[in-house]
Design an enzyme around this catalytic site. Structure first.
Site, PDB file in Angstrom:
ATOM      1  CG  HIS A   1     -11.370  -1.135   4.753  1.00 56.94           C
ATOM      2  ND1 HIS A   1     -10.370  -0.983   5.293  1.00 56.94           N
ATOM      3  CD2 HIS A   1     -11.119  -1.204   3.369  1.00 56.94           C
ATOM      4  CE1 HIS A   1      -9.389  -1.273   4.508  1.00 56.94           C
ATOM      5  NE2 HIS A   1      -9.696  -1.415   3.317  1.00 56.94           N
TER       6      HIS A   1
ATOM      7  CG  ASP B   1     -13.909   4.750   6.134  1.00 61.75           C
ATOM      8  OD1 ASP B   1     -13.444   5.573   5.310  1.00 61.75           O
ATOM      9  OD2 ASP B   1     -13.626   3.503   6.222  1.00 61.75           O
TER      10      ASP B   1
ATOM     11  CD  GLN C   1     -14.136   2.729  -1.789  1.00 65.00           C
ATOM     12  OE1 GLN C   1     -14.539   3.185  -2.572  1.00 65.00           O
ATOM     13  NE2 GLN C   1     -13.032   2.046  -1.365  1.00 65.00           N
TER      14      GLN C   1
ATOM     15  CE  LYS D   1      -9.321   3.300  -0.484  1.00 64.41           C
ATOM     16  NZ  LYS D   1      -9.164   2.212  -1.112  1.00 64.41           N
TER      17      LYS D   1
ATOM     18  CB  CYS E   1      -9.735  -4.657   3.248  1.00 70.22           C
ATOM     19  SG  CYS E   1      -8.318  -4.905   2.826  1.00 70.22           S
TER      20      CYS E   1
HETATM   21  N1  PLP Z   1     -12.189   2.675   4.328  1.00 69.87           N
HETATM   22  C1  PLP Z   1     -12.694   2.214   3.265  1.00 69.87           C
HETATM   23  C2  PLP Z   1     -14.202   2.189   3.105  1.00 69.87           C
HETATM   24  C3  PLP Z   1     -12.064   1.558   2.155  1.00 69.87           C
HETATM   25  O1  PLP Z   1     -12.335   1.044   1.148  1.00 69.87           O
HETATM   26  C4  PLP Z   1     -10.559   1.820   2.482  1.00 69.87           C
HETATM   27  C5  PLP Z   1      -9.910   0.975   1.184  1.00 69.87           C
HETATM   28  O2  PLP Z   1     -10.088   0.276   0.620  1.00 69.87           O
HETATM   29  C6  PLP Z   1      -9.964   2.232   3.727  1.00 69.87           C
HETATM   30  C7  PLP Z   1     -10.846   2.720   4.669  1.00 69.87           C
HETATM   31  C8  PLP Z   1      -8.604   2.158   3.787  1.00 69.87           C
HETATM   32  O3  PLP Z   1      -7.916   3.129   2.853  1.00 69.87           O
HETATM   33  P1  PLP Z   1      -6.415   3.044   3.177  1.00 69.87           P
HETATM   34  O4  PLP Z   1      -5.908   1.858   2.776  1.00 69.87           O
HETATM   35  O5  PLP Z   1      -5.973   3.955   1.891  1.00 69.87           O
HETATM   36  O6  PLP Z   1      -5.915   3.725   4.172  1.00 69.87           O
END
Ligand code: PLP
Length: 406
Positions: free
Chosen positions: A118, A195, A198, A221, A361
């Site tokens: 992401h 990270d 997900q 999430k 993203c």
């Molecule tokens: N990492 C992953 C794999 C994501 O899918 C997302 C958001 O969709 C994020 C990081 C960023 O999350 P946030 O926008 O809640 O900070």
């Protein structure tokens, strides 16, 4: 619908009237009554600032805030509450890690990421690399949308300080095999940041078993509020880091010339934190811990299979990501020939189905997978066969209508 599932969906006020087929949990999950009640309870009968003490409301707020840290620790399978730093989403957690760890890196040091990240796990590192003269290396993707670990040996060199990868791709649903990454990083003394944005919504995580050093995720999430996230890091890692933001609530002593700082985690939580959100996240994770995850995982696998199978049968539709249920979550992206993803998303919405479209993203992931954008259906613990069926029927109708017009 099974009794257990009925009782899960029934706990979500935004879903229980059946007004929407919600297949966008990978973007944001809905919140159950348990979390909403806790938020209302805090705001109506426990609202106070943390760390101020002095009166019972502040004390109650502090106790609940710290209890939420304990809930996060339990969910991640770690013992130490002081390894849990509350932040602003996964993005905030990764930025915190990036700015604090980054100060320890020197020109020529290397960071290994993957092309499936992401943007929140690419852009902060890119900016850091540009500022400090670091080298970024990228683990490539297989055609099926997994991290291609066959290149690890070449990528993780003795100059590597950090490997930062996703636990589950928000595009392909592929779950990363972390063990080879951890051993490659260990061999050169590098840290591993994961990270988990997900992965966390799909059940408790066993951090000690993963053997990683830092782990980031978002509350919204994981059936909790927006505006809250977590950076977990091993105590020794946190102890070596300078503050990220500074101000109130994180200091030990301040003079006009200087300041000293509290130990972690307070050192990294400057200012009044998102108190209600942290308490809500604690409630969400406690609620998740109460679910039977063997049942949940079995159901998610069945629904993922139904999604993949249904998409396979539709003309011109190409699912993206692994065609197996092993190391794969219910995050299913696809393209439909001749229909732009944005239009598809709107057409599905007109039929009462909520999915997401675009580059998600993850523009480098799109390039690696040879697509400009996708449409994504993603499952939550409240998803059921009827949701998948309604989605596939709506999609099939849109494709048929298009075919008639062409
Ligand atoms: N990492 C992953 C794999 C994501 O899918 C997302 C958001 O969709 C994020 C990081 C960023 O999350 P946030 O926008 O809640 O900070």
């Amino acid at each position: 619908m099974s009794k257990e599932l009925a009782s899960i969906k029934g706990q979500f006020p935004s879903l229980r009237d059946g007004g929407v087929v919600y297949l966008d949990t990978a973007a944001t999950a809905q919140m159950p009554d348990r979390v909403l009640d806790r938020l209302v309870g805090f705001e109506t009968s426990g609202r106070g600032n943390v760390h101020d003490g002095g009166h019972r409301l502040a004390q109650r707020a502090f106790d609940q805030y710290e209890a939420a840290r304990g809930s996060v620790a339990r969910f991640l399978g770690v013992c130490a509450n002081d390894e849990i730093v509350f932040s602003y989403g996964a993005t905030g957690a990764i930025n915190l890690a990036c700015f604090t760890l980054g100060r320890l890196f020197v020109p020529g040091d290397e960071i290994v990421l993957s092309v499936l990240e992401h943007h929140s796990n690419i852009v902060p590192w890119q900016r850091l690399a540009q500022e400090r003269g670091l080298v970024l290396r990228f683990i490539p993707a297989t055609p099926k949308g997994r991290l291609d670990l066959s290149f690890l040996g070449d990528l993780v060199t003795p100059r590597c300080r950090l490997v930062a990868v996703t636990h589950c791709s928000n595009v392909t649903g592929a779950v990363t095999q972390l063990a080879p990454i951890v051993s490659a990083a260990r061999a050169v003394g590098a840290l591993v940041l994961v990270d988990g944005a997900q992965r966390v919504p799909h059940g408790p995580v066993d951090i000690p078993a993963l053997g990683v050093d830092l782990y980031a995720f978002s509350g919204h999430k994981a059936y909790g509020p927006t505006g809250i996230g977590v950076l977990w890091a091993r105590r020794e890692v946190l102890a070596g880091l300078e503050p990220f933001m500074s101000g109130g609530q994180m200091i030990e002593n301040v003079t006009l010339e200087n300041a000293t700082f509290l130990p972690p985690p307070q050192r990294f939580e400057a200012g009044t934190p998102p108190i209600a959100q942290a308490i809500g996240l604690g409630a969400a994770l406690d609620w998740m811990l109460g679910l039977d995850w063997s049942v949940q995982r079995e159901r998610e696998a069945e629904l993922t299979e139904a999604l993949l199978d249904g998409l396979d049968r539709l003309p011109g539709v190409r699912p993206i990501g692994p065609r197996t249920l092993v190391l794969r979550q219910g995050v299913v992206s696809f393209t439909a020939e001749g229909i732009c993803d944005e239009t598809l998303c709107r057409e599905l919405d007109r039929r009462g189905v909520a999915v997401r479209s675009g580059h998600l993203c993850a523009q480098p992931a799109m390039s690696a997978l040879g697509v400009a954008s996708v449409t994504r259906a993603s499952l939550g613990c409240y998803s059921e066969a009827a949701d998948v069926e309604a989605f596939l029927n709506a999609l099939s109708e849109i494709i048929r209508e298009r075919g008639r017009r062409a």
